[in-house]
Design an enzyme around this catalytic site. Structure first.
Site, PDB file in Angstrom:
ATOM      1  N   GLU A  74     -69.618 -22.609  70.001  1.00 60.34           N
ATOM      2  CA  GLU A  74     -70.433 -21.428  69.778  1.00 60.34           C
ATOM      3  C   GLU A  74     -69.784 -20.284  70.534  1.00 60.34           C
ATOM      4  O   GLU A  74     -69.006 -20.506  71.454  1.00 60.34           O
ATOM      5  CB  GLU A  74     -71.846 -21.650  70.316  1.00 60.34           C
ATOM      6  CG  GLU A  74     -72.018 -21.389  71.818  1.00 60.34           C
ATOM      7  CD  GLU A  74     -71.230 -22.311  72.727  1.00 60.34           C
ATOM      8  OE1 GLU A  74     -70.890 -23.422  72.282  1.00 60.34           O
ATOM      9  OE2 GLU A  74     -70.931 -21.920  73.875  1.00 60.34           O
ATOM     10  N   LYS A  90     -62.709 -18.206  80.058  1.00 64.65           N
ATOM     11  CA  LYS A  90     -63.131 -19.216  79.080  1.00 64.65           C
ATOM     12  C   LYS A  90     -62.009 -20.161  78.697  1.00 64.65           C
ATOM     13  O   LYS A  90     -62.241 -21.318  78.344  1.00 64.65           O
ATOM     14  CB  LYS A  90     -63.687 -18.535  77.828  1.00 64.65           C
ATOM     15  CG  LYS A  90     -64.951 -17.719  78.064  1.00 64.65           C
ATOM     16  CD  LYS A  90     -66.137 -18.592  78.393  1.00 64.65           C
ATOM     17  CE  LYS A  90     -67.426 -17.776  78.502  1.00 64.65           C
ATOM     18  NZ  LYS A  90     -68.536 -18.593  79.037  1.00 64.65           N
ATOM     19  N   SER A 137     -64.443 -11.878  85.569  1.00 64.31           N
ATOM     20  CA  SER A 137     -64.345 -12.993  84.620  1.00 64.31           C
ATOM     21  C   SER A 137     -63.581 -12.651  83.352  1.00 64.31           C
ATOM     22  O   SER A 137     -63.030 -13.533  82.702  1.00 64.31           O
ATOM     23  CB  SER A 137     -65.744 -13.496  84.275  1.00 64.31           C
ATOM     24  OG  SER A 137     -66.518 -12.432  83.745  1.00 64.31           O
TER      25      SER A 137
END
Lengths: 394, 266
Positions: A108, A86, A373
């Protein structure tokens, strides 16, 4: 200056209130400009190297390879700063927001990884930061809530609906509709109205670009398959895109089957319908009247009833294949990878690992790159409780 | 030959103008808090001088709406409201007052543009308001409505660029929905000072009337807006009146009283 796509086949677009159109136009123009500006690129690359810790390793997972009977490389996004991919998107968009003169950032978060990444990028660049998060996710991801606070972000609890990611995105969009003048919305996945799906993909393709160079150096050839988990689909699209033109490389996206595709799940591509969610036409979970349904996954990051529009196109064209893994399979894979490799994967990434340990063992003998991830620290409480239940049930 | 929906909208604005006032367009959430109460509310709107009616179709994820209308949509869905049941509400009063269903894009696209437009026509609707389907995003929806003489309503907002505003206003059919403020639906203490200039720009560029919505919560605010615009849209204030009413009769009394005060003020 290359134009940013608005549509991916029939999917994508800008299904938003008129108030946001000007901001989306502005963002599109800003990204077209910035992505062509060598100065911006150099600043971003420098931060990705020195602050995020890129390139992340491509690790030949020996014991996992032995277990599945194939050669498996893990793309270690879990080793990026803040523990997940991210941060690639958050740092890029925060730089872009500063360039656009925005002083306030909203985002968010579901699993909390995007919220933490955004809070981190805002601390780095001195920007005000507000994170919307469903109260159910705040409960599931307590440590991440605390990390965001520590870095100076305000976490706004969202009580609507199932109190998870879908409602957090809606709350963030409503904030943006109201404060669009000074505020940039850093959406966390390759979803939302154009230009977000393309913008987020461009910022995440560093995963696939690195992996391509690394596998060529390590194995001397391209892999047979790329495997990544898909919620909104940002780590997957970033992993896939540099290989899309390599017809021999199979692209596998792993969605959340939750309690099973006949029960509650998060598999919009495998079992959803075409519809609009959060500003884009894509695959969504909705009933026959077009009302959006609640998703379910043990993994907060995959607990979302939509998916990025580019994935919907890749599914339709057959270029990528999408499969689904249940909560139980993901939990067992989390434990399996921890024991085999000394790597505790995030519950999201555990879905990709689970597919490889199951159906993905066939055919024997090829080379896979699996994007890990994120790391699983944030999931320990949820995962240990889930495993305990499984063990008790035998 | 019966009047088309577009012609009926024009007549409604013209009739108000002939009385020297702006048209009053109350909003209700179809099926909130239940089908029967919303039927009584839409009847009350028609009885108390609504010039047009905006009829909300409840949706699970209404991005243009604030908390009051979002909560009403959730409650209406829980009470069993569906697109078809809201069309029955439309049919109740559509012979007396032009009704414009307000429907989010996913409901429209799930039905498909043709079935959507046909259902509106069958219920006697005069047009449609789709708040998350900006100009040119899906021309098939506007096309299907226009083919049946129904008005696809376009929006402008304070963030709309001058060039885009002129294009939207110039293409307007029925009326242009002027969003008074940068934000979601809901009552506000004050309306933005730039509103007058925005409305003037829309009227200058358009043959169609300009109706203002979002944020209008008192008869006084309605009167102020009515002095500069062709129509006044009131939503959240009326939904709140229904939400706060202890029973059906009280809901009808509350919205009727507000409508009477507002008609008087205009």
């Amino acid at each position: 200056m290359s134009p940013v796509e608005s549509r991916f086949g029939p999917y994508g677009g800008r299904y938003v209130p008129e108030v946001l159109i000007a901001a989306l136009d502005e963002l599109t123009a800003a990204w077209e400009e910035a992505s062509a500006d060598p100065g911006f690129g150099a600043e971003l690359d420098g931060l990705l190297r020195d602050f995020v810790g890129r390139p992340t390793p491509l690790y030949l997972a020996g014991r996992l390879s032995e277990r599945v009977g194939r050669t498996v490389y893990l793309k270690r996004e879990d080793l990026a700063h803040t523990g997940a991919h991210k941060i690639n998107n958050a740092v890029g968009q925060a730089l872009l927001a500063r360039r656009m003169g925005k002083t306030r950032i909203i985002a968010e978060t579901g699993a909390g990884q995007h919220g933490v990444a955004t809070a981190t990028a805002c601390a780095l660049l001195g920007l005000e930061c507000v994170i919307y998060m469903g109260t159910e996710d705040m409960r599931r991801q307590r440590p991440n809530v605390e990390r965001m606070g520590l870095m100076g972000a305000t976490v706004e609890p969202v009580e609507a609906g199932a109190r998870t990611l879908k409602e957090a995105v809606s709350a963030a969009i409503r904030d943006w509709v109201t404060n669009v003048g000074d505020t940039h919305y850093i959406i966390g996945s390759a979803v939302g109205p154009a230009p977000y799906p393309a913008l987020v993909r461009d910022l995440q393709r560093v995963i696939g670009d690195e992996a391509r160079a690394q596998i060529l150096a390590a194995a001397g050839r391209l892999p047979d398959r790329i495997v990544a988990c898909v919620g909104g689909g940002s780590n997957a699209i970033g992993s896939f895109v540099p290989f899309v033109d390599d017809a021999d490389v199979e692209l596998i996206g792993v969605e959340a089957a939750g309690e099973g595709l006949n029960g509650r799940h998060g598999a919009s591509l495998a079992a959803g319908r075409t519809g609009v969610l959060h500003g884009a036409l894509s695959a969504v979970l909705a009933d026959e009247d077009g009302q959006i349904l609640e998703a379910h996954s043990i993994s907060a990051g995959l607990d979302y009833p939509g998916v990025g529009p580019e994935h919907a196109m890749l599914r339709d064209t057959g270029r990528a294949r999408y499969v689904a893994i249940t909560d139980t399979e993901a939990l067992l894979a989390l434990r399996e990878l921890s024991r085999l490799e000394g790597i505790v994967p995030a519950l999201e990434s555990s879905h990709a690992v689970a597919w490889l340990l199951g159906e993905g063992r066939e055919p024997a003998g090829g080379i896979d790159v699996l994007t890990l991830s994120g790391r699983g620290d944030k999931d320990l409480a949820e995962a240990l409780a889930g495993l305990e239940r499984l063990d008790a049930d035998g | 030959m019966a009047e088309t929906g577009i012609e009926r909208i024009a007549s409604a604005f013209a009739a108000a103008r002939a009385e020297g006032r702006a048209a009053l367009m109350p909003y209700l959430m179809g099926g909130f808090p239940d089908h029967e109460t919303s039927a009584a509310v839409i009847d009350a709107y028609a009885d108390t001088g609504a010039d047009l009616i905006e009829l909300g179709v409840p949706y699970s994820d209404p991005l243009a709406d604030g908390p009051q209308i979002h909560a009403a949509a959730t409650a209406a869905l829980e009470a069993g409201a569906r697109f078809e049941s809201v069309m029955e509400l439309c049919e109740r009063v559509s012979a007396r007052v032009p009704v414009l269903p307000m429907v989010y894009a996913n409901v429209v696209l799930t039905l498909g543009p043709e079935r959507f437009a046909a259902a509106l026509e069958a219920a006697g609707a005069a047009g449609a308001i789709v708040p998350d389907l900006p100009r040119a995003e899906d021309p098939a929806v506007a096309g299907a409505l226009l083919e049946r003489g129904l008005a696809p309503i376009g929006f402008v907002s304070p963030t709309t660029s001058p060039a885009r505003l002129r294009e939207i206003a110039a293409e307007a059919v029925g009326f242009t929905y002027v969003v008074s403020l940068t934000g979601v639906t809901g009552e506000r203490a004050e309306l933005p000072p730039e509103l007058e200039a925005m409305v003037a720009s829309v009227r200058e560029a358009s043959e169609a009337p300009a109706a203002v919505g979002f944020g209008i919560g008192t008869p006084e605010q309605a009167a102020k807006v009515g002095a500069i615009a062709d129509g006044v849209i009131i939503g959240t204030r009326l939904v709140r009146a229904v939400a706060d009413a202890p029973d059906r009769d009280a809901a009808v009394d509350a919205v009727s009283a507000f409508m009477a005060d507002t008609r008087m003020a205009l």
